[in-house]
Design a protein around this motif. Structure first.
Motif, PDB file in Angstrom:
ATOM      1  N   UNK A  26     -25.385  19.039  33.833  1.00 29.54           N
ATOM      2  CA  UNK A  26     -24.812  19.425  32.543  1.00 29.54           C
ATOM      3  C   UNK A  26     -23.283  19.476  32.537  1.00 29.54           C
ATOM      4  N   UNK A  27     -22.627  18.755  33.442  1.00 30.35           N
ATOM      5  CA  UNK A  27     -21.164  18.771  33.476  1.00 30.35           C
ATOM      6  C   UNK A  27     -20.597  18.277  32.143  1.00 30.35           C
ATOM      7  N   UNK A  28     -19.576  18.939  31.693  1.00 28.52           N
ATOM      8  CA  UNK A  28     -18.977  18.713  30.386  1.00 28.52           C
ATOM      9  C   UNK A  28     -18.037  17.509  30.417  1.00 28.52           C
ATOM     10  N   UNK A  29     -18.400  16.441  29.717  1.00 25.36           N
ATOM     11  CA  UNK A  29     -17.580  15.224  29.673  1.00 25.36           C
ATOM     12  C   UNK A  29     -16.364  15.356  28.762  1.00 25.36           C
ATOM     13  N   UNK A  30     -16.408  16.275  27.819  1.00 23.04           N
ATOM     14  CA  UNK A  30     -15.355  16.386  26.808  1.00 23.04           C
ATOM     15  C   UNK A  30     -14.454  17.596  27.035  1.00 23.04           C
ATOM     16  N   UNK A  31     -14.873  18.529  27.850  1.00 23.68           N
ATOM     17  CA  UNK A  31     -14.161  19.746  28.257  1.00 23.68           C
ATOM     18  C   UNK A  31     -14.168  20.853  27.209  1.00 23.68           C
ATOM     19  N   UNK A  32     -14.679  20.613  26.019  1.00 22.67           N
ATOM     20  CA  UNK A  32     -14.718  21.680  25.013  1.00 22.67           C
ATOM     21  C   UNK A  32     -15.678  22.793  25.434  1.00 22.67           C
ATOM     22  N   UNK A  33     -16.862  22.418  25.896  1.00 27.62           N
ATOM     23  CA  UNK A  33     -17.829  23.416  26.338  1.00 27.62           C
ATOM     24  C   UNK A  33     -17.321  24.230  27.508  1.00 27.62           C
ATOM     25  N   UNK A  34     -16.622  23.569  28.431  1.00 22.57           N
ATOM     26  CA  UNK A  34     -16.042  24.268  29.576  1.00 22.57           C
ATOM     27  C   UNK A  34     -14.985  25.262  29.107  1.00 22.57           C
ATOM     28  N   UNK A  35     -14.160  24.845  28.160  1.00 29.51           N
ATOM     29  CA  UNK A  35     -13.132  25.727  27.604  1.00 29.51           C
ATOM     30  C   UNK A  35     -13.773  26.967  26.973  1.00 29.51           C
ATOM     31  N   UNK A  36     -14.790  26.758  26.164  1.00 31.45           N
ATOM     32  CA  UNK A  36     -15.466  27.877  25.502  1.00 31.45           C
ATOM     33  C   UNK A  36     -16.164  28.771  26.525  1.00 31.45           C
ATOM     34  N   UNK A  37     -16.803  28.170  27.532  1.00 32.40           N
ATOM     35  CA  UNK A  37     -17.449  28.962  28.577  1.00 32.40           C
ATOM     36  C   UNK A  37     -16.428  29.838  29.302  1.00 32.40           C
ATOM     37  N   UNK A  38     -15.222  29.327  29.495  1.00 28.14           N
ATOM     38  CA  UNK A  38     -14.162  30.117  30.119  1.00 28.14           C
ATOM     39  C   UNK A  38     -13.740  31.294  29.265  1.00 28.14           C
ATOM     40  N   UNK A  39     -13.650  31.081  27.967  1.00 29.34           N
ATOM     41  CA  UNK A  39     -13.325  32.184  27.054  1.00 29.34           C
ATOM     42  C   UNK A  39     -14.403  33.253  27.147  1.00 29.34           C
ATOM     43  N   UNK A  40     -15.627  32.833  27.294  1.00 27.28           N
ATOM     44  CA  UNK A  40     -16.744  33.778  27.371  1.00 27.28           C
ATOM     45  C   UNK A  40     -16.794  34.483  28.720  1.00 27.28           C
ATOM     46  N   UNK A  41     -16.780  33.744  29.806  1.00 28.17           N
ATOM     47  CA  UNK A  41     -17.132  34.356  31.077  1.00 28.17           C
ATOM     48  C   UNK A  41     -16.145  34.261  32.215  1.00 28.17           C
ATOM     49  N   UNK A  42     -14.903  33.841  31.973  1.00 25.30           N
ATOM     50  CA  UNK A  42     -13.947  33.736  33.076  1.00 25.30           C
ATOM     51  C   UNK A  42     -13.705  35.101  33.713  1.00 25.30           C
ATOM     52  N   UNK A  43     -13.747  35.130  35.029  1.00 24.68           N
ATOM     53  CA  UNK A  43     -13.493  36.359  35.777  1.00 24.68           C
ATOM     54  C   UNK A  43     -12.002  36.645  35.736  1.00 24.68           C
ATOM     55  N   UNK A  44     -11.627  37.873  35.426  1.00 19.42           N
ATOM     56  CA  UNK A  44     -10.225  38.252  35.321  1.00 19.42           C
ATOM     57  C   UNK A  44      -9.674  38.852  36.601  1.00 19.42           C
ATOM     58  N   UNK A  45      -8.392  39.213  36.545  1.00 18.70           N
ATOM     59  CA  UNK A  45      -7.683  39.854  37.662  1.00 18.70           C
ATOM     60  C   UNK A  45      -7.760  39.027  38.936  1.00 18.70           C
ATOM     61  N   UNK A  46      -7.645  37.699  38.793  1.00 18.96           N
ATOM     62  CA  UNK A  46      -7.701  36.827  39.959  1.00 18.96           C
ATOM     63  C   UNK A  46      -6.503  35.880  40.023  1.00 18.96           C
ATOM     64  N   UNK A  47      -5.451  36.192  39.267  1.00 17.89           N
ATOM     65  CA  UNK A  47      -4.202  35.422  39.245  1.00 17.89           C
ATOM     66  C   UNK A  47      -4.366  33.989  38.747  1.00 17.89           C
ATOM     67  N   UNK A  48      -5.434  33.713  38.003  1.00 13.44           N
ATOM     68  CA  UNK A  48      -5.627  32.371  37.454  1.00 13.44           C
ATOM     69  C   UNK A  48      -5.208  32.272  35.990  1.00 13.44           C
ATOM     70  N   UNK A  49      -4.859  33.403  35.370  1.00  9.05           N
ATOM     71  CA  UNK A  49      -4.303  33.378  34.035  1.00  9.05           C
ATOM     72  C   UNK A  49      -5.280  33.437  32.886  1.00  9.05           C
ATOM     73  N   UNK A  50      -6.578  33.479  33.138  1.00  7.31           N
ATOM     74  CA  UNK A  50      -7.573  33.523  32.077  1.00  7.31           C
ATOM     75  C   UNK A  50      -8.536  34.663  32.364  1.00  7.31           C
ATOM     76  N   UNK A  51      -8.889  35.380  31.315  1.00  5.90           N
ATOM     77  CA  UNK A  51      -9.892  36.432  31.439  1.00  5.90           C
ATOM     78  C   UNK A  51     -10.886  36.266  30.309  1.00  5.90           C
ATOM     79  N   UNK A  52     -12.149  36.184  30.641  1.00  6.81           N
ATOM     80  CA  UNK A  52     -13.189  36.029  29.640  1.00  6.81           C
ATOM     81  C   UNK A  52     -13.540  37.353  28.987  1.00  6.81           C
ATOM     82  N   UNK A  53     -14.222  37.288  27.871  1.00  6.53           N
ATOM     83  CA  UNK A  53     -14.613  38.509  27.160  1.00  6.53           C
ATOM     84  C   UNK A  53     -15.846  39.154  27.776  1.00  6.53           C
TER      85      UNK A  53
END
Length: 169
Positions: A26-53
């Motif tokens: 299910x790898x995302x060919x267009x990157x939109x789904x990956x972007x949205x998944x990051x907004x939802x579930x990105x782990x925070x406080x790891x110096x990567x600059x994104x934190x999910x909700x």
């Protein structure tokens, strides 16, 4: 391992399923789904600059769009039905389905949404990228699907800018 170990009809679907290509990648060919998944579930406080909700969530990747962000409503329905089946028949804790796309209205889509209600799954849907002279669109009068289906478990989301103004698109 090339075997349908859980007998759900999908071989090697440990990470989800690609309904566009009918395979377990299910790898995302267009990157939109990956972007949205990051907004939802990105782990925070790891110096990567994104934190999910929802930083402590698990995400089941269900793909039906190609590299041009194009797909079929029938494949979206198959993805929704897969998630509902995994919840109902395989005791997978599916709580929310994110649907950041717009498509065509169909009886099959309406039936798939009805099944998510029976499983108590929140159905989040995009309101679409429509804007008329900065006022947005009224999806009750100019329907966007699946957002305009107005089911009991539907949460419709739209975009805003950095100052909480309506997004230009």
């Amino acid at each position: 391992d090339g075997i349908d170990n859980d007998n759900n009809g999908f071989i090697d679907d440990v990470h989800g399923w690609d309904f566009r290509n009918n395979d377990a990648d299910p790898m995302d060919d267009h990157r939109h789904g990956t972007h949205v998944a990051g907004i939802i579930g990105a782990v925070g406080n790891n110096s990567l600059g994104v934190t999910g909700v929802a930083q402590r969530t698990s995400i089941m990747a269900l793909k039906f769009l190609d590299d041009r962000n194009s797909g079929y409503t029938s494949d979206a329905v198959r993805a929704i039905n897969y998630a509902t089946m995994m919840s109902a028949d395989f005791d997978t804790n599916v709580r929310v389905l994110n649907n950041s796309y717009t498509g065509q209205r169909s009886t099959a889509l309406e039936n798939a949404l009805a099944a998510t209600i029976q499983e108590d799954i929140l159905f989040v849907s995009a309101s679409g990228n429509g804007n008329v002279l900065g006022r947005g669109i009224d999806i009750d009068n100019d329907p966007v699907y699946p957002a305009s289906l107005n089911t009991a478990n539907m949460l419709v989301a739209g975009a805003t800018g950095q100052f909480d103004e309506m997004a230009r698109f």
